[in-house]
Design an enzyme around this catalytic site. Structure first.
Site, short mmCIF file in Angstrom:
data_model
loop_
_atom_site.label_atom_id
_atom_site.label_comp_id
_atom_site.label_asym_id
_atom_site.label_seq_id
_atom_site.Cartn_x
_atom_site.Cartn_y
_atom_site.Cartn_z
N HIS A 1 0.84 -1.21 0.00
CA HIS A 1 0.00 0.00 0.00
C HIS A 1 0.87 1.26 0.00
CE1 HIS A 1 -3.08 2.70 2.19
NE2 HIS A 1 -3.49 2.55 0.95
N ARG A 2 0.79 2.01 -1.09
CA ARG A 2 1.62 3.22 -1.27
C ARG A 2 3.10 2.89 -1.08
NH1 ARG A 2 -2.23 7.23 2.42
NH2 ARG A 2 -4.17 6.27 1.74
N LYS B 1 -7.05 9.70 -8.59
CA LYS B 1 -7.83 10.45 -7.61
C LYS B 1 -8.83 11.40 -8.28
CE LYS B 1 -6.36 8.92 -3.70
NZ LYS B 1 -7.32 8.19 -2.87
N HIS C 1 -0.94 10.85 -2.49
CA HIS C 1 -2.32 10.45 -2.17
C HIS C 1 -3.27 11.64 -2.06
CE1 HIS C 1 -5.70 9.47 0.53
NE2 HIS C 1 -5.67 8.29 -0.08
N ASP D 1 -0.21 -2.07 4.45
CA ASP D 1 0.93 -1.19 4.77
C ASP D 1 2.14 -2.02 5.15
OD1 ASP D 1 -0.78 1.00 4.50
OD2 ASP D 1 -1.20 1.16 6.64
#
Length: 219
Positions: A6-7, A96, A48, A214
């Site tokens: 995640h990211r 986004k 983000h 994460d």
């Protein structure tokens, strides 16, 4: 089951940075999830939030800074991330805002034709259904993930409409019935953001296709 960072590896290193993607690769992810916004000069930036406030020392909207200014704040361009990852994992690009969609599609096309990546090394996901409709119409070869945080049923109906690849739901929405429903309609399930050992045990018991975390090494 795909292990999706995640990211990058947000639990260990600052999110959506080259260092975070390096950590994700070190942890042997199958894919990374990242988020994009456009800079004031139309570059695709990996961040983000719509503002730089939370993740940098500056304040203001991403769209008010040039790409070079954002790079100085440690925000990479999508192109930099692709160069760095160099086909070592699949890239799940979360759009986004719909305005970024044409640029993202152009960049993927460029990397497929010039850098010899394959379409299946990309997925585009979004909560913005306008963006996903655009992807479906412009390039049906790119896998689409319909993000869901409220209704699996609505996400499923939309996924059928646009011929998506997967439903990417918040893990707390999932149960054995809707997992079976999604699978019986031919879609993969990549669920987010699952971090604790208890939640990982629960999600794995449902037999999903991929987990976004994460802490990708916990999957």
């Amino acid at each position: 089951m795909l292990k999706i960072g995640h990211r990058g590896a947000k639990g260990y290193v600052a999110e959506n940075t080259l260092a975070s993607f390096a950590k994700a690769i070190e942890l042997k992810v199958d894919a990374v999830e990242l988020d994009v916004h456009l800079s004031s000069d139309g570059e695709i930036m990996v961040i983000h939030d719509a503002t730089v406030n939370r993740t940098t020392t500056e304040t203001g909207f991403v769209s008010d800074f040039s790409a070079s200014e954002l790079k100085k704040l440690g925000i990479p361009t999508l192109e930099q991330v692709l160069l760095f990852l160099n086909r070592r994992c699949v890239i799940n690009i979360e759009i986004k805002e719909a305005t970024a969609t044409p640029k993202v599609l152009q960049l993927i096309e460029k990397w497929v034709t010039e850098q010899h990546w394959k379409y299946n090394q990309f997925q585009i996901s979004s909560f913005n259904w306008e963006a996903l409709s655009m992807v479906s119409k412009i390039n049906s070869k790119i896998a689409i993930g319909v993000l869901a945080e409220a209704s699996i049923e609505k996400a499923l109906a939309f996924a059928i409409q646009i011929k998506a690849h997967s439903i990417n739901p918040y893990f707390k929405l999932l149960n054995s019935e809707n997992v079976n429903l999604i699978h019986s309609n031919g879609f993969k399930i990549y669920t987010w953001t699952v971090n604790t050992p208890e939640d990982l045990i629960f999600v794995k018991s449902l037999i999903v296709d991929g987990i976004i975390s994460d802490f990708p090494d916990r999957i």
